[in-house]
Design a protein around this motif. Structure first.
Motif, PDB file in Angstrom:
ATOM      1  N   GLN A  77      75.319 116.647  15.075  1.00 27.76           N
ATOM      2  CA  GLN A  77      75.064 117.829  14.438  1.00 27.76           C
ATOM      3  C   GLN A  77      74.030 118.838  15.183  1.00 27.76           C
ATOM      4  O   GLN A  77      73.553 118.511  16.395  1.00 27.76           O
ATOM      5  N   ASP A  78      74.017 120.074  14.891  1.00 33.91           N
ATOM      6  CA  ASP A  78      73.358 121.256  15.462  1.00 33.91           C
ATOM      7  C   ASP A  78      71.731 120.710  15.564  1.00 33.91           C
ATOM      8  O   ASP A  78      71.327 120.253  14.541  1.00 33.91           O
ATOM      9  N   GLY A  79      71.205 121.075  16.393  1.00 34.49           N
ATOM     10  CA  GLY A  79      69.634 121.034  16.381  1.00 34.49           C
ATOM     11  C   GLY A  79      69.317 119.502  16.841  1.00 34.49           C
ATOM     12  O   GLY A  79      70.110 118.723  17.417  1.00 34.49           O
ATOM     13  N   ILE A  80      67.938 119.170  16.529  1.00 37.57           N
ATOM     14  CA  ILE A  80      67.525 117.939  16.709  1.00 37.57           C
ATOM     15  C   ILE A  80      67.294 117.151  15.277  1.00 37.57           C
ATOM     16  O   ILE A  80      66.526 117.902  14.408  1.00 37.57           O
ATOM     17  N   GLN A  81      67.702 116.081  15.032  1.00 40.04           N
ATOM     18  CA  GLN A  81      67.414 115.355  13.693  1.00 40.04           C
ATOM     19  C   GLN A  81      66.573 114.203  13.990  1.00 40.04           C
ATOM     20  O   GLN A  81      66.722 113.352  14.915  1.00 40.04           O
ATOM     21  N   LYS A  82      65.503 114.157  13.339  1.00 34.61           N
ATOM     22  CA  LYS A  82      64.316 112.984  13.327  1.00 34.61           C
ATOM     23  C   LYS A  82      64.750 112.040  12.153  1.00 34.61           C
ATOM     24  O   LYS A  82      64.542 112.527  11.068  1.00 34.61           O
ATOM     25  N   ASP A  83      64.690 111.020  12.341  1.00 29.09           N
ATOM     26  CA  ASP A  83      64.529 109.927  11.124  1.00 29.09           C
ATOM     27  C   ASP A  83      63.143 109.310  10.802  1.00 29.09           C
ATOM     28  O   ASP A  83      62.325 108.848  11.894  1.00 29.09           O
ATOM     29  N   ILE A  84      62.696 109.615   9.752  1.00 25.61           N
ATOM     30  CA  ILE A  84      61.362 109.169   9.313  1.00 25.61           C
ATOM     31  C   ILE A  84      61.426 108.167   8.271  1.00 25.61           C
ATOM     32  O   ILE A  84      62.058 108.407   7.286  1.00 25.61           O
TER      33      ILE A  84
END
Length: 515
Positions: A77-84
């Motif tokens: 996916q575009d950008g940076i994804q963070k799992d929280i």
């Protein structure tokens, strides 16, 4: 312990060094402890959920405060994804963890909110062109005073009784803030957000002995579209069942479309039509004499053919039994998992397909576990695309179960096509427990299969008395794990699970040892 063929593991696990058992746990070779993080403000862990937070690039993630800003949970996916990860507790604080790189999991925030039970439900909204991420956080009436004196109440502008549910903005996972409170005089044991994000359904889980504020069993439901003017829309009355534990809702799960909700209501199962979530309607309620405490009831749609053809898909209802409220009887196993077919017209008259439980007869104290600990099925998560369930078992630890053998269920029939893995419709693939395990909830962020159908490795996050356990399942089969689970037909389950009356179980908790 009842049941022919149960595996006695009391001495089996003593072959390992006691110190190694304490540090690494006991379980199958395909399940490995990666990290244990005690909650910084202590507190027994309860529910766990996950949120995905998005950033335009690594620089934005760095500015937000992440230790590894370039780590991306979803690189496609575009950008940076963070799992929280959102980890609740039964009365100290609400915790957030960055689990984007599971082996490097760390706490981003502990938020003072002394709210027993601390159940969480994530949802998002567009506010002034920005996607904001929220969670609910439940407060039972018994903990309302402590919660009212916590930071979450101050932030929400709450004065007075905190019984109900907080709404916490966690868009900044390093600085969560309560932005609203849903007042529920009956208390919130669990709370469920409709998939639209606009409505909240409450489960107070009161027993028959505690109904002063309830006005009879029912589900309280609210319009939460305006956080500044939350409205109680009504209370959907549930059928009372005399001489039972109680018939209040303990937990509610919506289907993905949002037009159905499934309530585990202590002594019954209830299916709701929520096509109009502001006006829920009961479709059916049903009882099962083999279920002692309806604790969780989740639907799963399994594809019996090709993804393009949904005509033969099966909708099943997976119900977990928290036998005797997880009373500490000091042995394993107790409550297990029941499966019903609710495909099509069967949602009006669910057909039971069978029962599954861990097959591990042991006395807990024999391996250093609590002499009066609990070992019953508890909070689980279903992953329909992978056909997998993860589930916590208190002192029984964390389990990964394959549901693939349930796919071949015939419409309106009880025929089950057994799994090629074990010959059972449900197969335990792996497990890990510790002498001091008290796992409340065990869930993965996501579980995926390769194009050839091979299960990819994944991490399970378990929340309990140890804090947060990060456990790696490598995706392989393990004969030892498979042998430690058992499926029963409805007839076998009824014979096995109705041998004692509720009164006998209360007077003789040592009888509570069901397979």
């Amino acid at each position: 312990t009842s049941g022919a063929g149960a595996i006695d593991l009391t001495g089996h696990f003593n072959r390992a060094d006691a110190a190694a058992q304490a540090a690494e746990g006991i379980g199958s070779d395909n399940f490995e402890l990666v990290k244990n993080i005690p909650h910084s403000q202590q507190g027994r862990g309860s529910d766990i959920e996950f949120a995905v937070l998005s950033y335009p690039d690594a620089a934005a993630a760095a500015a937000a405060g992440y230790r590894n800003p370039g780590a991306d949970a979803l690189p496609d996916q575009d950008g940076i994804q963070k799992d929280i990860a959102l980890a609740g507790t039964t009365g100290t604080a609400f915790y957030l963890y960055d689990v984007t790189v599971p082996a490097e999991t760390y706490e981003t925030a502990s938020y003072a909110c002394r709210a027993n039970q601390g159940d969480t439900q994530v949802f998002t909204r567009e506010v002034d062109g920005v996607t904001r991420t929220y969670t609910t956080y439940t407060v039972e009436d018994s903990s309302a005073g402590a919660a009212a004196a916590s930071q979450c109440a101050t932030d929400a502008g709450l004065k007075g009784n905190a019984s109900g549910t907080f709404i916490i903005d966690l868009t900044d996972p390093f600085d969560p803030v309560a932005v609203a409170h849903i007042s529920v005089p009956e208390g919130s044991h669990n709370g469920s957000i409709h998939p639209s994000g606009d409505f909240f359904y409450n489960s107070n889980s009161s027993l028959y002995t505690d109904t002063a504020l309830d006005g009879g069993p029912g589900i309280e439901y609210y319009d939460i579209r305006d956080f500044g003017a939350i409205k109680r829309l009504g209370r959907l009355a549930l059928p009372p069942i005399p001489l039972s534990l109680g018939t209040e809702s303990h937990d509610i799960t919506f289907n993905a479309a949002g037009d159905r909700a499934y309530s585990a209501a202590l002594s019954q199962g209830v299916i709701l039509d929520t096509t109009d979530p502001a006006k829920p309607v009961i479709l059916t309620s049903f009882v099962d004499p083999t279920i002692n405490v309806w604790h969780q009831s989740d639907p799963i749609v399994l594809d019996a053919g090709t993804p393009e053809d949904t005509s033969d898909d099966r909708t099943l209802l997976v119900v977990e039994d928290e036998v005797a409220g997880a009373i500490g009887t000091g042995q394993c196993p107790n409550g297990g998992v029941h499966v019903f077919d609710i495909t099509g017209d069967l949602e009006m008259t669910p057909v039971k397909l069978g029962y599954w439980n861990i097959d591990e007869a042991r006395v807990m104290a024999a391996d250093g576990s609590p002499a009066a600990g609990g070992c019953t099925a508890h909070v689980f998560r279903l992953y329909p695309d992978a056909g997998i369930m993860t589930i916590a078992y208190y002192n029984g630890g964390t389990r990964v179960v394959d549901l693939g053998g349930l796919v071949g269920i015939g419409l309106g029939e009880t025929e089950v096509v057994n799994s090629p893995i074990s010959g059972d419709p449900m197969t335990q693939l792996g497990f890990r427990r510790f002498a001091n395990s008290n796992e409340w909830a065990s869930k993965a962020v996501r579980i995926e299969k390769s194009e050839d159908g091979t299960l990819q490795p994944f991490h399970v996050f378990a929340n309990g008395s140890r804090g947060l356990d990060v456990i790696l399942f490598d995706g392989t089969e393990d004969a030892e794990a498979q042998a430690m689970g058992r499926w029963m037909s409805p007839a076998e389950a009824e014979l096995e699970l109705t041998r004692f009356t509720p009164e006998e179980l209360t007077a003789n908790p040592q009888y509570v040892c069901f397979l």
